[in-house]
Scaffold this motif. Structure first.
Motif, PDB file in Angstrom:
ATOM      1  N   THR A 168      -4.508   6.599 -21.948  1.00  0.00           N
ATOM      2  CA  THR A 168      -4.144   7.435 -23.151  1.00  0.00           C
ATOM      3  C   THR A 168      -2.715   7.647 -23.485  1.00  0.00           C
ATOM      4  OG1 THR A 168      -3.609   9.220 -21.510  1.00  0.00           O
ATOM      5  CG2 THR A 168      -5.887   9.459 -22.511  1.00  0.00           C
ATOM      6  N   GLU A 169      -1.982   7.918 -24.448  1.00  0.00           N
ATOM      7  CA  GLU A 169      -0.691   7.864 -24.681  1.00  0.00           C
ATOM      8  C   GLU A 169       0.100   8.276 -23.329  1.00  0.00           C
ATOM      9  OE1 GLU A 169       1.148   6.292 -26.709  1.00  0.00           O
ATOM     10  OE2 GLU A 169      -1.037   5.561 -27.561  1.00  0.00           O
ATOM     11  N   GLU A 170      -0.446   9.559 -23.050  1.00  0.00           N
ATOM     12  CA  GLU A 170       0.213  10.235 -21.900  1.00  0.00           C
ATOM     13  C   GLU A 170       0.158   9.298 -20.524  1.00  0.00           C
ATOM     14  OE1 GLU A 170       2.134  12.951 -19.169  1.00  0.00           O
ATOM     15  OE2 GLU A 170       1.771  12.861 -21.445  1.00  0.00           O
ATOM     16  N   GLY A 171      -0.814   8.674 -20.312  1.00  0.00           N
ATOM     17  CA  GLY A 171      -1.136   7.627 -19.195  1.00  0.00           C
ATOM     18  C   GLY A 171      -0.345   6.472 -19.465  1.00  0.00           C
ATOM     19  N   ARG A 172      -0.158   5.860 -20.504  1.00  0.00           N
ATOM     20  CA  ARG A 172       0.712   4.733 -20.968  1.00  0.00           C
ATOM     21  C   ARG A 172       2.233   5.125 -20.574  1.00  0.00           C
ATOM     22  NH1 ARG A 172      -0.679   0.711 -23.151  1.00  0.00           N
ATOM     23  NH2 ARG A 172      -2.519   1.364 -24.201  1.00  0.00           N
ATOM     24  N   SER A 173       2.665   6.347 -21.053  1.00  0.00           N
ATOM     25  CA  SER A 173       3.915   6.708 -20.991  1.00  0.00           C
ATOM     26  C   SER A 173       4.372   6.944 -19.316  1.00  0.00           C
ATOM     27  CB  SER A 173       4.011   8.018 -21.675  1.00  0.00           C
ATOM     28  OG  SER A 173       5.440   8.596 -21.525  1.00  0.00           O
ATOM     29  N   ARG A 174       3.536   7.705 -18.862  1.00  0.00           N
ATOM     30  CA  ARG A 174       3.858   7.791 -17.272  1.00  0.00           C
ATOM     31  C   ARG A 174       3.856   6.448 -16.576  1.00  0.00           C
ATOM     32  NH1 ARG A 174       2.494  13.036 -14.633  1.00  0.00           N
ATOM     33  NH2 ARG A 174       2.327  14.604 -16.330  1.00  0.00           N
ATOM     34  N   PHE A 175       2.719   5.644 -16.774  1.00  0.00           N
ATOM     35  CA  PHE A 175       2.803   4.411 -16.284  1.00  0.00           C
ATOM     36  C   PHE A 175       3.959   3.466 -16.442  1.00  0.00           C
ATOM     37  CE2 PHE A 175       1.959  -0.234 -16.269  1.00  0.00           C
ATOM     38  CZ  PHE A 175       1.446  -0.470 -15.005  1.00  0.00           C
ATOM     39  N   THR A 176       4.386   3.402 -17.737  1.00  0.00           N
ATOM     40  CA  THR A 176       5.429   2.706 -18.217  1.00  0.00           C
ATOM     41  C   THR A 176       6.797   2.980 -17.573  1.00  0.00           C
ATOM     42  OG1 THR A 176       4.411   2.244 -20.185  1.00  0.00           O
ATOM     43  CG2 THR A 176       6.662   1.719 -20.115  1.00  0.00           C
ATOM     44  N   GLU A 201      -4.443   9.048  -6.730  1.00  0.00           N
ATOM     45  CA  GLU A 201      -4.683   8.190  -5.621  1.00  0.00           C
ATOM     46  C   GLU A 201      -4.070   6.913  -5.716  1.00  0.00           C
ATOM     47  OE1 GLU A 201      -8.792   7.489  -4.700  1.00  0.00           O
ATOM     48  OE2 GLU A 201      -9.341   9.483  -5.257  1.00  0.00           O
ATOM     49  N   PRO A 202      -3.651   6.496  -4.609  1.00  0.00           N
ATOM     50  CA  PRO A 202      -2.983   5.258  -4.602  1.00  0.00           C
ATOM     51  C   PRO A 202      -3.518   4.064  -5.342  1.00  0.00           C
ATOM     52  CG  PRO A 202      -2.601   6.138  -2.451  1.00  0.00           C
ATOM     53  CD  PRO A 202      -3.632   6.833  -3.224  1.00  0.00           C
ATOM     54  N   ALA A 203      -4.819   3.769  -5.117  1.00  0.00           N
ATOM     55  CA  ALA A 203      -5.645   2.719  -5.605  1.00  0.00           C
ATOM     56  C   ALA A 203      -5.446   2.802  -7.019  1.00  0.00           C
ATOM     57  CB  ALA A 203      -7.023   2.804  -5.013  1.00  0.00           C
ATOM     58  N   ALA A 204      -5.457   3.997  -7.487  1.00  0.00           N
ATOM     59  CA  ALA A 204      -5.929   4.218  -9.114  1.00  0.00           C
ATOM     60  C   ALA A 204      -4.463   3.672  -9.941  1.00  0.00           C
ATOM     61  CB  ALA A 204      -5.924   5.683  -9.364  1.00  0.00           C
ATOM     62  N   TYR A 205      -3.391   3.425  -9.276  1.00  0.00           N
ATOM     63  CA  TYR A 205      -2.243   2.786  -9.852  1.00  0.00           C
ATOM     64  C   TYR A 205      -2.550   1.644 -10.370  1.00  0.00           C
ATOM     65  CZ  TYR A 205       2.430   1.281 -10.854  1.00  0.00           C
ATOM     66  OH  TYR A 205       3.590   0.625 -11.482  1.00  0.00           O
ATOM     67  N   GLY A 206      -3.044   0.630  -9.568  1.00  0.00           N
ATOM     68  CA  GLY A 206      -3.627  -0.656  -9.888  1.00  0.00           C
ATOM     69  C   GLY A 206      -4.549  -0.659 -11.044  1.00  0.00           C
ATOM     70  N   ARG A 222       2.055   8.634  -7.143  1.00  0.00           N
ATOM     71  CA  ARG A 222       2.382   9.915  -6.831  1.00  0.00           C
ATOM     72  C   ARG A 222       3.753   9.995  -8.131  1.00  0.00           C
ATOM     73  NH1 ARG A 222       1.345   8.967  -1.751  1.00  0.00           N
ATOM     74  NH2 ARG A 222       3.452   8.311  -1.148  1.00  0.00           N
ATOM     75  N   GLU A 223       4.556   9.297  -8.388  1.00  0.00           N
ATOM     76  CA  GLU A 223       5.288   9.190  -9.459  1.00  0.00           C
ATOM     77  C   GLU A 223       4.730   9.441 -10.783  1.00  0.00           C
ATOM     78  OE1 GLU A 223       8.847   6.271  -9.472  1.00  0.00           O
ATOM     79  OE2 GLU A 223       8.449   6.368  -7.328  1.00  0.00           O
ATOM     80  N   VAL A 224       3.415   8.652 -10.761  1.00  0.00           N
ATOM     81  CA  VAL A 224       2.816   8.982 -12.168  1.00  0.00           C
ATOM     82  C   VAL A 224       2.219  10.373 -12.373  1.00  0.00           C
ATOM     83  CG1 VAL A 224       0.736   8.046 -13.406  1.00  0.00           C
ATOM     84  CG2 VAL A 224       2.129   6.141 -12.463  1.00  0.00           C
ATOM     85  N   HIS A 225       1.604  10.723 -11.315  1.00  0.00           N
ATOM     86  CA  HIS A 225       1.058  12.114 -11.113  1.00  0.00           C
ATOM     87  C   HIS A 225       0.674  12.556  -9.664  1.00  0.00           C
ATOM     88  CE1 HIS A 225      -1.794  15.443 -11.751  1.00  0.00           C
ATOM     89  NE2 HIS A 225      -1.287  15.445 -12.844  1.00  0.00           N
ATOM     90  N   PRO A 226       1.325  13.503  -9.268  1.00  0.00           N
ATOM     91  CA  PRO A 226       1.315  14.172  -7.931  1.00  0.00           C
ATOM     92  C   PRO A 226      -0.220  13.861  -7.332  1.00  0.00           C
ATOM     93  CG  PRO A 226       2.456  15.482  -9.043  1.00  0.00           C
ATOM     94  CD  PRO A 226       2.045  14.559 -10.173  1.00  0.00           C
ATOM     95  N   ARG A 229       0.827  -1.334  -0.078  1.00  0.00           N
ATOM     96  CA  ARG A 229       0.049   0.003  -0.157  1.00  0.00           C
ATOM     97  C   ARG A 229       0.824   1.217  -0.121  1.00  0.00           C
ATOM     98  NH1 ARG A 229      -4.019  -3.110   2.726  1.00  0.00           N
ATOM     99  NH2 ARG A 229      -2.767  -2.922   4.807  1.00  0.00           N
ATOM    100  N   ALA A 230       1.997   1.347   1.005  1.00  0.00           N
ATOM    101  CA  ALA A 230       2.832   2.457   0.839  1.00  0.00           C
ATOM    102  C   ALA A 230       3.373   2.615  -0.469  1.00  0.00           C
ATOM    103  CB  ALA A 230       3.851   2.259   2.212  1.00  0.00           C
ATOM    104  N   SER A 231       4.062   1.529  -1.004  1.00  0.00           N
ATOM    105  CA  SER A 231       4.581   1.590  -2.219  1.00  0.00           C
ATOM    106  C   SER A 231       3.592   1.827  -3.599  1.00  0.00           C
ATOM    107  CB  SER A 231       5.218   0.031  -2.819  1.00  0.00           C
ATOM    108  OG  SER A 231       5.686   0.137  -3.819  1.00  0.00           O
ATOM    109  N   SER A 232       2.425   1.368  -3.469  1.00  0.00           N
ATOM    110  CA  SER A 232       1.266   2.115  -4.537  1.00  0.00           C
ATOM    111  C   SER A 232       1.379   3.632  -4.271  1.00  0.00           C
ATOM    112  CB  SER A 232       0.102   1.284  -4.220  1.00  0.00           C
ATOM    113  OG  SER A 232       0.264  -0.016  -4.585  1.00  0.00           O
ATOM    114  N   GLY A 233       1.349   3.865  -3.102  1.00  0.00           N
ATOM    115  CA  GLY A 233       1.140   5.530  -2.974  1.00  0.00           C
ATOM    116  C   GLY A 233       2.383   6.036  -3.527  1.00  0.00           C
ATOM    117  N   ASP A 234       3.581   5.774  -3.339  1.00  0.00           N
ATOM    118  CA  ASP A 234       4.642   6.132  -3.918  1.00  0.00           C
ATOM    119  C   ASP A 234       4.825   6.319  -5.283  1.00  0.00           C
ATOM    120  OD1 ASP A 234       5.664   6.768  -1.457  1.00  0.00           O
ATOM    121  OD2 ASP A 234       6.996   5.008  -1.448  1.00  0.00           O
ATOM    122  N   MET A 235       4.358   5.103  -5.832  1.00  0.00           N
ATOM    123  CA  MET A 235       4.160   4.965  -7.237  1.00  0.00           C
ATOM    124  C   MET A 235       3.220   5.766  -8.050  1.00  0.00           C
ATOM    125  SD  MET A 235       5.041   0.878  -8.055  1.00  0.00           S
ATOM    126  CE  MET A 235       3.876   0.503  -6.786  1.00  0.00           C
TER     127      MET A 235
END
Length: 161
Positions: A114-122, A52-57, A45-49, A37-43
């Motif tokens: 989106t392309e932006e979402g794919r790029s940030r996630f990758t 939300e942590p749950a959204a990374y999944g 925020r790295e995708v976008h400040p 959970r802590a790691s998901s929050g960090d990741m």
């Protein structure tokens, strides 16, 4: 002691051993989930400040599957439609996903990165994988395979639970 309350000492010993195993499993899973959970929050925020942590999944799932209906996403994550809708709206507002009409059913929508979402996630996922490689470098490849297989089995057993 009544007949139904009688216990076999051997059974008690076996149960005690089983209880210890289950307690150890619960302890380790609790620690793993807390750290995840802590790691998901960090990741997130790295995708976008503002993510939300749950959204990374959700981003991870869409990256893996491609376009998917919101109802399928909600079922996969075991959350209600309202919760999923709120999370998808936030992702859409950040420009990380888009909704397109489902060609198979004009009343429904497919959600996709989106392309932006794919790029940030990758970018974030690749950084996370580099950390895993570094932290698990001393592990035997067969042990890593066993861990992945057992975690997959655990996750499968939780579907629909």
């Amino acid at each position: 002691m009544e007949k139904s309350e009688k216990r076999d000492d051997a059974g008690d010993t076996a149960n005690a051993g089983g209880d210890q195993v289950m307690e150890a499993l619960e302890r380790e899973l609790t620690l793993l989930l807390r750290r995840a959970r802590a790691s998901s929050g960090d990741m997130a925020r790295e995708v976008h400040p503002d993510l939300e942590p749950a959204a990374y999944g959700i981003l991870s799932r869409l990256h893996e599957t491609g376009p998917e209906r919101a109802t399928l996403l909600a079922g996969y994550f075991g959350v209600g439609k309202a919760t999923m809708s709120r999370q998808l709206r936030a992702l859409e507002d950040l420009g990380l996903i888009r909704r397109e009409p489902d060609p198979a059913d004009g009343r429904a929508f497919l959600v996709e990165l989106t392309e932006e979402g794919r790029s940030r996630f990758t970018r974030v996922r690749e950084a996370r994988r580099r950390r895993y490689v570094s932290r698990l470098a001393a592990w035997d490849r067969a042990e890593l395979g066993d861990l992945a297989r057992l975690l997959h089995r655990l996750n499968e057993s939780q579907e629909g639970a």
